[in-house]
Every structure is written in structure tokens, then in C-alpha cells.
Design a protein around this motif. Structure first.
Motif, PDB file in Angstrom:
ATOM      1  N   GLY A 105       0.823  -1.203   0.000  1.00 25.54           N
ATOM      2  CA  GLY A 105       0.000   0.000   0.000  1.00 25.54           C
ATOM      3  C   GLY A 105       0.853   1.247   0.000  1.00 25.54           C
ATOM      4  O   GLY A 105       1.997   1.232   0.471  1.00 25.54           O
ATOM      5  N   SER A 106       0.309   2.328  -0.534  1.00 19.65           N
ATOM      6  CA  SER A 106       1.014   3.595  -0.575  1.00 19.65           C
ATOM      7  C   SER A 106       0.001   4.726  -0.569  1.00 19.65           C
ATOM      8  O   SER A 106      -1.154   4.543  -0.969  1.00 19.65           O
ATOM      9  CB  SER A 106       1.891   3.681  -1.828  1.00 19.65           C
ATOM     10  N   ALA A 107       0.430   5.905  -0.088  1.00 20.85           N
ATOM     11  CA  ALA A 107      -0.493   7.035  -0.015  1.00 20.85           C
ATOM     12  C   ALA A 107       0.261   8.343   0.148  1.00 20.85           C
ATOM     13  O   ALA A 107       1.426   8.353   0.555  1.00 20.85           O
ATOM     14  CB  ALA A 107      -1.455   6.850   1.162  1.00 20.85           C
ATOM     15  N   PHE A 108      -0.407   9.439  -0.187  1.00 16.03           N
ATOM     16  CA  PHE A 108       0.087  10.775   0.126  1.00 16.03           C
ATOM     17  C   PHE A 108      -1.091  11.728   0.215  1.00 16.03           C
ATOM     18  O   PHE A 108      -2.210  11.395  -0.194  1.00 16.03           O
ATOM     19  CB  PHE A 108       1.128  11.253  -0.905  1.00 16.03           C
ATOM     20  N   LEU A 109      -0.859  12.905   0.744  1.00  6.88           N
ATOM     21  CA  LEU A 109      -1.897  13.912   0.931  1.00  6.88           C
ATOM     22  C   LEU A 109      -1.786  15.011  -0.111  1.00  6.88           C
ATOM     23  O   LEU A 109      -0.684  15.374  -0.518  1.00  6.88           O
ATOM     24  CB  LEU A 109      -1.763  14.565   2.309  1.00  6.88           C
ATOM     25  N   TRP A 110      -2.921  15.544  -0.520  1.00  5.05           N
ATOM     26  CA  TRP A 110      -2.882  16.690  -1.419  1.00  5.05           C
ATOM     27  C   TRP A 110      -4.081  17.594  -1.151  1.00  5.05           C
ATOM     28  O   TRP A 110      -5.077  17.174  -0.572  1.00  5.05           O
ATOM     29  CB  TRP A 110      -2.831  16.251  -2.879  1.00  5.05           C
ATOM     30  N   VAL A 121       1.102  19.442  -1.673  1.00  2.00           N
ATOM     31  CA  VAL A 121       1.250  17.991  -1.685  1.00  2.00           C
ATOM     32  C   VAL A 121       2.178  17.600  -0.539  1.00  2.00           C
ATOM     33  O   VAL A 121       3.285  18.133  -0.425  1.00  2.00           O
ATOM     34  CB  VAL A 121       1.849  17.480  -3.022  1.00  2.00           C
ATOM     35  N   LEU A 122       1.732  16.695   0.310  1.00  2.00           N
ATOM     36  CA  LEU A 122       2.532  16.193   1.429  1.00  2.00           C
ATOM     37  C   LEU A 122       2.744  14.703   1.206  1.00  2.00           C
ATOM     38  O   LEU A 122       1.798  13.918   1.286  1.00  2.00           O
ATOM     39  CB  LEU A 122       1.821  16.449   2.759  1.00  2.00           C
ATOM     40  N   ALA A 123       3.983  14.333   0.916  1.00  2.00           N
ATOM     41  CA  ALA A 123       4.287  12.966   0.509  1.00  2.00           C
ATOM     42  C   ALA A 123       5.271  12.295   1.464  1.00  2.00           C
ATOM     43  O   ALA A 123       6.017  12.973   2.184  1.00  2.00           O
ATOM     44  CB  ALA A 123       4.864  12.972  -0.907  1.00  2.00           C
ATOM     45  N   PRO A 124       5.302  10.970   1.473  1.00  2.00           N
ATOM     46  CA  PRO A 124       6.270  10.255   2.313  1.00  2.00           C
ATOM     47  C   PRO A 124       7.649  10.212   1.667  1.00  2.00           C
ATOM     48  O   PRO A 124       7.774  10.371   0.447  1.00  2.00           O
ATOM     49  CB  PRO A 124       5.667   8.846   2.413  1.00  2.00           C
ATOM     50  N   GLU A 125       8.677  10.008   2.476  1.00  2.00           N
ATOM     51  CA  GLU A 125      10.012   9.816   1.924  1.00  2.00           C
ATOM     52  C   GLU A 125      10.121   8.435   1.296  1.00  2.00           C
ATOM     53  O   GLU A 125      10.787   8.243   0.293  1.00  2.00           O
ATOM     54  CB  GLU A 125      11.059   9.989   3.031  1.00  2.00           C
ATOM     55  N   ASP A 126       9.456   7.470   1.914  1.00  2.00           N
ATOM     56  CA  ASP A 126       9.428   6.101   1.400  1.00  2.00           C
ATOM     57  C   ASP A 126       7.988   5.764   1.050  1.00  2.00           C
ATOM     58  O   ASP A 126       7.127   5.668   1.923  1.00  2.00           O
ATOM     59  CB  ASP A 126       9.964   5.135   2.457  1.00  2.00           C
ATOM     60  N   PHE A 127       7.714   5.585  -0.235  1.00  5.65           N
ATOM     61  CA  PHE A 127       6.350   5.348  -0.683  1.00  5.65           C
ATOM     62  C   PHE A 127       5.863   3.923  -0.431  1.00  5.65           C
ATOM     63  O   PHE A 127       4.672   3.656  -0.542  1.00  5.65           O
ATOM     64  CB  PHE A 127       6.226   5.678  -2.178  1.00  5.65           C
ATOM     65  N   GLU A 128       6.742   3.005  -0.127  1.00  7.85           N
ATOM     66  CA  GLU A 128       6.325   1.630   0.149  1.00  7.85           C
ATOM     67  C   GLU A 128       5.855   1.545   1.592  1.00  7.85           C
ATOM     68  O   GLU A 128       6.647   1.593   2.530  1.00  7.85           O
ATOM     69  CB  GLU A 128       7.473   0.659  -0.114  1.00  7.85           C
ATOM     70  N   GLY A 129       4.551   1.424   1.779  1.00  3.66           N
ATOM     71  CA  GLY A 129       3.996   1.399   3.116  1.00  3.66           C
ATOM     72  C   GLY A 129       4.310   0.118   3.873  1.00  3.66           C
ATOM     73  O   GLY A 129       4.585  -0.932   3.279  1.00  3.66           O
ATOM     74  N   GLU A 180      -8.255   8.455  -5.525  1.00  4.41           N
ATOM     75  CA  GLU A 180      -7.506   9.690  -5.729  1.00  4.41           C
ATOM     76  C   GLU A 180      -7.854  10.778  -4.731  1.00  4.41           C
ATOM     77  O   GLU A 180      -7.031  11.650  -4.456  1.00  4.41           O
ATOM     78  CB  GLU A 180      -7.757  10.239  -7.142  1.00  4.41           C
ATOM     79  N   ASP A 181      -9.070  10.764  -4.193  1.00  3.87           N
ATOM     80  CA  ASP A 181      -9.522  11.904  -3.396  1.00  3.87           C
ATOM     81  C   ASP A 181     -10.339  11.499  -2.179  1.00  3.87           C
ATOM     82  O   ASP A 181     -11.396  12.058  -1.911  1.00  3.87           O
ATOM     83  CB  ASP A 181     -10.321  12.867  -4.273  1.00  3.87           C
ATOM     84  N   ALA A 182      -9.830  10.537  -1.419  1.00 10.22           N
ATOM     85  CA  ALA A 182     -10.497  10.170  -0.173  1.00 10.22           C
ATOM     86  C   ALA A 182     -10.375  11.333   0.816  1.00 10.22           C
ATOM     87  O   ALA A 182      -9.313  11.936   0.961  1.00 10.22           O
ATOM     88  CB  ALA A 182      -9.866   8.915   0.413  1.00 10.22           C
ATOM     89  N   LYS A 183     -11.451  11.652   1.504  1.00 11.21           N
ATOM     90  CA  LYS A 183     -11.448  12.782   2.431  1.00 11.21           C
ATOM     91  C   LYS A 183     -10.575  12.479   3.642  1.00 11.21           C
ATOM     92  O   LYS A 183     -10.725  11.458   4.305  1.00 11.21           O
ATOM     93  CB  LYS A 183     -12.871  13.091   2.883  1.00 11.21           C
ATOM     94  N   ALA A 184      -9.644  13.384   3.941  1.00  7.63           N
ATOM     95  CA  ALA A 184      -8.782  13.214   5.109  1.00  7.63           C
ATOM     96  C   ALA A 184      -9.588  13.450   6.381  1.00  7.63           C
ATOM     97  O   ALA A 184     -10.456  14.334   6.423  1.00  7.63           O
ATOM     98  CB  ALA A 184      -7.609  14.183   5.048  1.00  7.63           C
ATOM     99  N   ASP A 185      -9.326  12.658   7.417  1.00  9.05           N
ATOM    100  CA  ASP A 185     -10.050  12.807   8.676  1.00  9.05           C
ATOM    101  C   ASP A 185      -9.334  13.739   9.648  1.00  9.05           C
ATOM    102  O   ASP A 185      -9.667  13.783  10.834  1.00  9.05           O
ATOM    103  CB  ASP A 185     -10.288  11.442   9.330  1.00  9.05           C
TER     104      ASP A 185
END
Length: 294
Positions: A105-110, A121-129, A180-185
Motif C-alpha cells: 500500500g502507498s499514499a500521500f496527501l494533497w 502535496v505532502l508525501a512520504p520519503e518512502d512510498f512503500e507502506g 484519488e480523493d479520499a477525504k482526510a479525517d
């Protein structure tokens, strides 16, 4: 090998989404549009696989029949406060299910009206969750997002709600699912600061004490803190030896975020200002200032 192959397929799907950002918009549109494309492309690089339309089509075609994302969560549902210089790390988790089990799994915020007009865009340093098995069919995969206010957020309008999660998961059988656009909680907030200074010190009982301060918050566009104007702030007092504070009055910050009011000195004690927060700025309490009353 199965896990690596699934991550590769997952990354291919992410990269395909990046290709959906028109080149003209990436060059001339909001500053974060290229970052959006880069974030999904980095997932492919992390898996050491190219953005392949064949792989993407294979994953997407069977997603509806197998894998399904059931939940996304940002920082455990707690708001994230970001200042002007310091990087902030927090978790984004994706829970998904598939008959064969979830292995990647992988994810980032936008933030923005759509992915072609992202302003942050707020992304992880390592995309492999890192995936933790819940049961035979369900896993929760987590990435650590690193938010750098100097390069990741381009507009103060990104503060508050409206953040979205871009996520993909891969199943043991090679299929996957994405959103692509799940609402952040949780909301991303502009960090706040608050000061208090009571004077003169010491002071005679019954004399007028002036209590000043300043309410400021991060300005992501200038990388500086600026006054938060016309905001209600409480002045609180705790007598020496007491266990709790009492609210004396509520005042508003001026056009520069400054605070100023007066009270009568009664006994040795501590003064502080307290700001309750807003939808874009977190609550903050100043360090107390002790006053010696003679």
C-alpha cells in the motif's frame, strides 16, 4: 517475490495517475501540480519499475472484483500543526481488503479543487507502506509523511480541511485498488504562537497592571509568523498557591495581532493568554508571567 511484484504493479497504477496531469497545467498551473505528478511517479521509482500502461490496465481492470479500500486515516484523525521552517512527520494509513489478502500500500496527501490544480502535496520519503495484517483478507498499510513548509505548501488557503488522500493497495493475487480523493479525517493547520507580559513588576496592591501579548501564526507564503488579527483571546489568572486558572476577561487581537488590557493587582499570581483556535489555526496557551504584588 510476490510482494515486490505487487508493489511494482501498484506503483505503475500510481504513475499512470501522474500522467493524467496535463503538461501545460503542470508548467503554468498551481505550484504543487508538478509535485502531485512527482509524488505518484516516485512510487514507481521506489518499486524500480517503469510507468507501464499495460501493468496499470491489468491492475485497474480487476480492482472492482477483488481489492477494496475501506478506510484512510491521517495522523490517527488528529489535526497536524505546521510552522514555517521545521519539517513535520506524521502517519497516513490505508486499510483495505481482498480475498487473497493485502500485501502492499502507498499514499500521500494533497489539497486543491482537483489533482490538476493542487496547491499543496505532502508525501512520504518512502512510498512503500508498512502493512500490518488484520486478518486473512484485510491489512492496514502505513506511510510516514514528511511535511516541509518551505517546499510542500504554497498557499495559506491550504490550511484547514479539504485535504484529500491519494492511496493505492496491492493484493496477493496481483490485483489492486486505488482512490484519488479520499477525504482526510484530519486538518492541516497553520501553527500558532502566543505571548504574555504583565507589567510593571513588582507592583503595589490595587494598582493598575498592564498585560500585553501577541497572537501570531505561520504564514506559509512568506515563511514567517504574522499577527492573527481580530481574534478573541482570554486573559486568565491563577493566584499563587492555587491549582487552576480563572478567566478574567476576553479581548480581541488588534490589526497586527497584538493584545493589551489592564487589571487591578490583587495578589501574587500568574497571568496568561489563551486562544481557543479556529478551523485553520490550532489552540495555543502562552507561557504564564508571574507578578509579585506588594
Amino acid at each position: 517475490m510476490r510482494i515486490r511484484a505487487t508493489v511494482a504493479a501498484l506503483s505503475g497504477t500510481l504513475a499512470l495517475s501522474a500522467l493524467a496531469v496535463p503538461a501545460a497545467q503542470a508548467a503554468d498551473g498551481p505550484a504543487a501540480a508538478p509535485q502531485f505528478a512527482a509524488s505518484v511517479a516516485k512510487a514507481a521509482q521506489a518499486a524500480d519499475t517503469p510507468a507501464d500502461t499495460r501493468v496499470g490496465a491489468r491492475v485497474g481492470a480487476r480492482a472492482a472484483d477483488t481489492a477494496k479500500i475501506t478506510k484512510v486515516s491521517v495522523n490517527g484523525g488528529k489535526d497536524v500543526s505546521i510552522g514555517t521552517t521545521e519539517k513535520k512527520k506524521f502517519k497516513v494509513s490505508v486499510t483495505a481488503t481482498a480475498p487473497s489478502g493485502i500485501v502492499a500500500g502507498s499514499a500521500f496527501l494533497w489539497h486543491g479543487p482537483d489533482k490538476n490544480h493542487a496547491d499543496a502535496v505532502l508525501a512520504p520519503e518512502d512510498f512503500e507502506g508498512t502493512c500490518v495484517v488484520v486478518n486473512a483478507t484485510t491489512s492496514t498499510c502505513t506511510v510516514t509523511v514528511v511535511a516541509d513548509p518551505k517546499i510542500d505548501i504554497f498557499a495559506n488557503t491550504a490550511a484547514g480541511g479539504g485535504w484529500k488522500v491519494f492511496a493505492n493497495v496491492g493484493a496477493e493475487d496481483g490485483t489492486g485498488a486505488g482512490v484519488e480523493d479520499a477525504k482526510a479525517d484530519a486538518s492541516i493547520l497553520r501553527a500558532s504562537r502566543l505571548t504574555t507580559n504583565a507589567s510593571p513588576e513588582p507592583i503595589k496592591k490595587g494598582k493598575t497592571l498592564t498585560v500585553t501579548g501577541a497572537l501570531t501564526r505561520a504564514n506559509w507564503e512568506t515563511s514567517k509568523y504574522a499577527g492573527y488579527t481580530k481574534q478573541s483571546v482570554k486573559l486568565q489568572y491563577k493566584k499563587k498557591g492555587a491549582s487552576s486558572y480563572t478567566t478574567l476577561k476576553t479581548i480581541k487581537s488588534d490589526t497586527k495581532g497584538n493584545l493589551k488590557t489592564t487589571v487591578k493587582a490583587s495578589a501574587d499570581g500568574y497571568f496568561r493568554y489563551v486562544f481557543a483556535g479556529t478551523s485553520t489555526t490550532p489552540a495555543v496557551t502562552s507561557t504564564s508571567d508571574f507578578v509579585d504584588v506588594n
